[in-house]
Design a protein around this motif. Sequence first.
Motif, PDB file in Angstrom:
ATOM      1  N   PRO A  74       0.893  -1.068   0.011  1.00 20.23           N
ATOM      2  CA  PRO A  74       0.026  -0.012   0.098  1.00 20.23           C
ATOM      3  C   PRO A  74       0.876   1.280  -0.100  1.00 20.23           C
ATOM      4  O   PRO A  74       1.903   1.148   0.429  1.00 20.23           O
ATOM      5  N   PRO A  75       0.268   2.395  -0.486  1.00 21.88           N
ATOM      6  CA  PRO A  75       1.063   3.588  -0.464  1.00 21.88           C
ATOM      7  C   PRO A  75       1.574   3.813   0.847  1.00 21.88           C
ATOM      8  O   PRO A  75       0.808   3.619   2.016  1.00 21.88           O
ATOM      9  N   GLY A  76       2.725   4.432   0.973  1.00 18.99           N
ATOM     10  CA  GLY A  76       3.134   4.821   2.120  1.00 18.99           C
ATOM     11  C   GLY A  76       3.923   3.683   3.182  1.00 18.99           C
ATOM     12  O   GLY A  76       4.400   3.983   4.091  1.00 18.99           O
ATOM     13  N   TRP A  77       3.969   2.492   2.654  1.00 18.03           N
ATOM     14  CA  TRP A  77       4.573   1.340   3.268  1.00 18.03           C
ATOM     15  C   TRP A  77       5.649   0.964   2.650  1.00 18.03           C
ATOM     16  O   TRP A  77       5.981   1.097   1.471  1.00 18.03           O
ATOM     17  N   THR A  78       6.686   0.219   3.513  1.00 15.24           N
ATOM     18  CA  THR A  78       7.794  -0.141   2.907  1.00 15.24           C
ATOM     19  C   THR A  78       7.946  -1.633   3.540  1.00 15.24           C
ATOM     20  O   THR A  78       7.194  -2.105   4.124  1.00 15.24           O
ATOM     21  N   TYR A  79       8.793  -2.376   3.059  1.00 13.71           N
ATOM     22  CA  TYR A  79       9.170  -3.907   3.324  1.00 13.71           C
ATOM     23  C   TYR A  79      10.482  -4.239   3.530  1.00 13.71           C
ATOM     24  O   TYR A  79      11.351  -3.566   2.777  1.00 13.71           O
ATOM     25  N   GLY A  80      10.861  -5.413   4.210  1.00 17.69           N
ATOM     26  CA  GLY A  80      12.095  -5.604   4.351  1.00 17.69           C
ATOM     27  C   GLY A  80      12.111  -7.259   4.460  1.00 17.69           C
ATOM     28  O   GLY A  80      11.408  -7.838   4.914  1.00 17.69           O
ATOM     29  N   LEU A  81      13.516  -7.460   3.843  1.00 20.88           N
ATOM     30  CA  LEU A  81      13.812  -9.011   3.789  1.00 20.88           C
ATOM     31  C   LEU A  81      14.695  -9.304   5.171  1.00 20.88           C
ATOM     32  O   LEU A  81      15.672  -8.659   5.175  1.00 20.88           O
ATOM     33  N   PHE A  82      14.415 -10.340   5.787  1.00 17.90           N
ATOM     34  CA  PHE A  82      15.350 -10.646   6.991  1.00 17.90           C
ATOM     35  C   PHE A  82      15.663 -12.083   7.141  1.00 17.90           C
ATOM     36  O   PHE A  82      16.348 -12.526   8.040  1.00 17.90           O
ATOM     37  N   CYS A  83      14.939 -13.065   6.338  1.00 22.61           N
ATOM     38  CA  CYS A  83      15.461 -14.528   6.567  1.00 22.61           C
ATOM     39  C   CYS A  83      14.879 -15.110   5.116  1.00 22.61           C
ATOM     40  O   CYS A  83      13.789 -14.911   4.621  1.00 22.61           O
ATOM     41  N   VAL A  84      15.682 -16.163   4.851  1.00 20.41           N
ATOM     42  CA  VAL A  84      15.270 -17.124   3.767  1.00 20.41           C
ATOM     43  C   VAL A  84      15.855 -18.517   4.188  1.00 20.41           C
ATOM     44  O   VAL A  84      16.740 -18.522   4.892  1.00 20.41           O
ATOM     45  N   ASP A  85      14.865 -19.433   4.003  1.00 22.31           N
ATOM     46  CA  ASP A  85      15.063 -20.693   4.336  1.00 22.31           C
ATOM     47  C   ASP A  85      15.515 -21.727   3.072  1.00 22.31           C
ATOM     48  O   ASP A  85      14.805 -21.848   2.197  1.00 22.31           O
ATOM     49  N   PHE A  86      16.791 -22.286   3.041  1.00 19.58           N
ATOM     50  CA  PHE A  86      17.091 -22.992   1.828  1.00 19.58           C
ATOM     51  C   PHE A  86      17.089 -24.369   2.500  1.00 19.58           C
ATOM     52  O   PHE A  86      17.451 -24.673   3.482  1.00 19.58           O
ATOM     53  N   ARG A  87      16.685 -25.512   1.583  1.00 27.08           N
ATOM     54  CA  ARG A  87      16.622 -26.924   1.803  1.00 27.08           C
ATOM     55  C   ARG A  87      17.415 -27.493   0.715  1.00 27.08           C
ATOM     56  O   ARG A  87      17.103 -27.101  -0.582  1.00 27.08           O
ATOM     57  N   GLY A  88      18.038 -28.661   0.781  1.00 22.81           N
ATOM     58  CA  GLY A  88      18.889 -29.353  -0.063  1.00 22.81           C
ATOM     59  C   GLY A  88      19.749 -30.582   0.194  1.00 22.81           C
ATOM     60  O   GLY A  88      19.328 -31.056   1.359  1.00 22.81           O
ATOM     61  N   TYR A  89      20.498 -30.853  -0.490  1.00 22.08           N
ATOM     62  CA  TYR A  89      21.659 -32.091  -0.277  1.00 22.08           C
ATOM     63  C   TYR A  89      22.886 -31.593  -0.565  1.00 22.08           C
ATOM     64  O   TYR A  89      23.309 -30.899  -1.426  1.00 22.08           O
ATOM     65  N   VAL A  90      23.860 -32.125   0.457  1.00 24.71           N
ATOM     66  CA  VAL A  90      24.971 -32.091  -0.057  1.00 24.71           C
ATOM     67  C   VAL A  90      26.007 -33.279   0.236  1.00 24.71           C
ATOM     68  O   VAL A  90      25.501 -34.003   1.287  1.00 24.71           O
ATOM     69  N   ALA A  91      26.777 -33.589  -0.473  1.00 23.28           N
ATOM     70  CA  ALA A  91      27.876 -34.807  -0.466  1.00 23.28           C
ATOM     71  C   ALA A  91      29.235 -34.234  -0.928  1.00 23.28           C
ATOM     72  O   ALA A  91      29.307 -34.016  -2.126  1.00 23.28           O
ATOM     73  N   LEU A  92      30.135 -34.222  -0.137  1.00 28.52           N
ATOM     74  CA  LEU A  92      31.383 -33.812  -0.194  1.00 28.52           C
ATOM     75  C   LEU A  92      32.392 -34.774   0.502  1.00 28.52           C
ATOM     76  O   LEU A  92      32.453 -35.279   1.316  1.00 28.52           O
ATOM     77  N   ASP A  93      33.476 -35.219  -0.357  1.00 23.13           N
ATOM     78  CA  ASP A  93      34.483 -35.942   0.073  1.00 23.13           C
ATOM     79  C   ASP A  93      35.541 -35.305   0.890  1.00 23.13           C
ATOM     80  O   ASP A  93      35.291 -33.968   0.716  1.00 23.13           O
ATOM     81  N   ARG A  94      36.540 -35.898   1.386  1.00 22.49           N
ATOM     82  CA  ARG A  94      37.405 -35.144   2.224  1.00 22.49           C
ATOM     83  C   ARG A  94      38.146 -34.205   1.166  1.00 22.49           C
ATOM     84  O   ARG A  94      38.371 -34.362  -0.076  1.00 22.49           O
ATOM     85  N   SER A  95      38.504 -32.778   1.646  1.00 21.82           N
ATOM     86  CA  SER A  95      39.131 -32.028   0.899  1.00 21.82           C
ATOM     87  C   SER A  95      38.404 -31.363  -0.030  1.00 21.82           C
ATOM     88  O   SER A  95      38.842 -30.757  -1.129  1.00 21.82           O
ATOM     89  N   VAL A  96      37.044 -31.439   0.032  1.00 21.28           N
ATOM     90  CA  VAL A  96      36.183 -30.902  -1.016  1.00 21.28           C
ATOM     91  C   VAL A  96      35.194 -29.792  -0.083  1.00 21.28           C
ATOM     92  O   VAL A  96      34.895 -30.194   1.086  1.00 21.28           O
ATOM     93  N   TYR A  97      34.971 -28.719  -0.452  1.00 18.61           N
ATOM     94  CA  TYR A  97      34.380 -27.680   0.341  1.00 18.61           C
ATOM     95  C   TYR A  97      33.153 -27.361  -0.347  1.00 18.61           C
ATOM     96  O   TYR A  97      33.168 -27.010  -1.694  1.00 18.61           O
ATOM     97  N   GLY A  98      32.126 -27.067   0.373  1.00 21.23           N
ATOM     98  CA  GLY A  98      30.959 -26.549  -0.340  1.00 21.23           C
ATOM     99  C   GLY A  98      30.513 -25.335   0.341  1.00 21.23           C
ATOM    100  O   GLY A  98      30.478 -24.956   1.419  1.00 21.23           O
ATOM    101  N   TYR A  99      30.016 -24.021  -0.415  1.00 20.69           N
ATOM    102  CA  TYR A  99      29.529 -23.061   0.011  1.00 20.69           C
ATOM    103  C   TYR A  99      28.318 -22.741  -0.644  1.00 20.69           C
ATOM    104  O   TYR A  99      28.018 -22.740  -1.867  1.00 20.69           O
ATOM    105  N   GLN A 100      27.239 -21.991   0.136  1.00 18.25           N
ATOM    106  CA  GLN A 100      25.963 -21.522  -0.644  1.00 18.25           C
ATOM    107  C   GLN A 100      25.862 -19.722   0.110  1.00 18.25           C
ATOM    108  O   GLN A 100      25.880 -19.524   1.253  1.00 18.25           O
ATOM    109  N   TYR A 101      25.646 -19.017  -0.897  1.00 21.52           N
ATOM    110  CA  TYR A 101      25.643 -17.689  -0.606  1.00 21.52           C
ATOM    111  C   TYR A 101      24.054 -17.131  -1.108  1.00 21.52           C
ATOM    112  O   TYR A 101      23.745 -17.688  -1.906  1.00 21.52           O
TER     113      TYR A 101
END
Length: 185
Positions: free
Chosen positions: A87-114
């Motif tokens: 509505p006119p005169g209002w603003t909004y803000g984002l403060f959280c996001v929920d991610f769901r997934g799967y990860v499989a990493l061997d030794r010496s392998v690194y994973g990042y999610q940004y």
Amino acid sequence: MKTYAAVLILLLAMSHTGLSEEAPPPGTVGIKSLQYKGSGCPANSAVVNISPDNLAMTAIFDQYLVESQSRGREKAECELDIELKTPPGWTYGLFCVDFRGYVALDRSVYGYQYSSYKFGSSRERRLGRMSLRGPVDKDYSELQQIPLSAAPHSNCGEDTSTLKTSMEIRNYSRDGLGLMTVDSI
């Protein structure tokens, strides 16, 4: 100016930031549309559900993954463009996001999610980062959030926001394997 906050677990919920004790009029706040693009979410590779009241949404992906079978870096990205009704005169803000997934990493392998976001033409802001170090093999649920009191808000009249997400695998092993997915946001 009145302010409310949008919770993007991909749920849009109203909350107060202390500037106003009243809520926006019923039916004046909602999600109008969501578009996606990127190497992790090409056309027709996601299902977007917006609830009947237009206050909640979920994006489910079937191609948002990154994998590595040798030394080096691999990356996948997805950008969600969200159009809101405010509505006119209002603003909004984002403060959280929920991610769901799967990860499989061997030794010496690194994973990042940004994740990062921006409102309209404002500058991009970092939301969160998840770091994982192999060996690991599991489903994950990652809630990335900013304290409500510190969450920046859109300018009045701006009804679009962009959520950018990316995953990266850094493989430091000659024979290590890595896989990360985002199944839903």
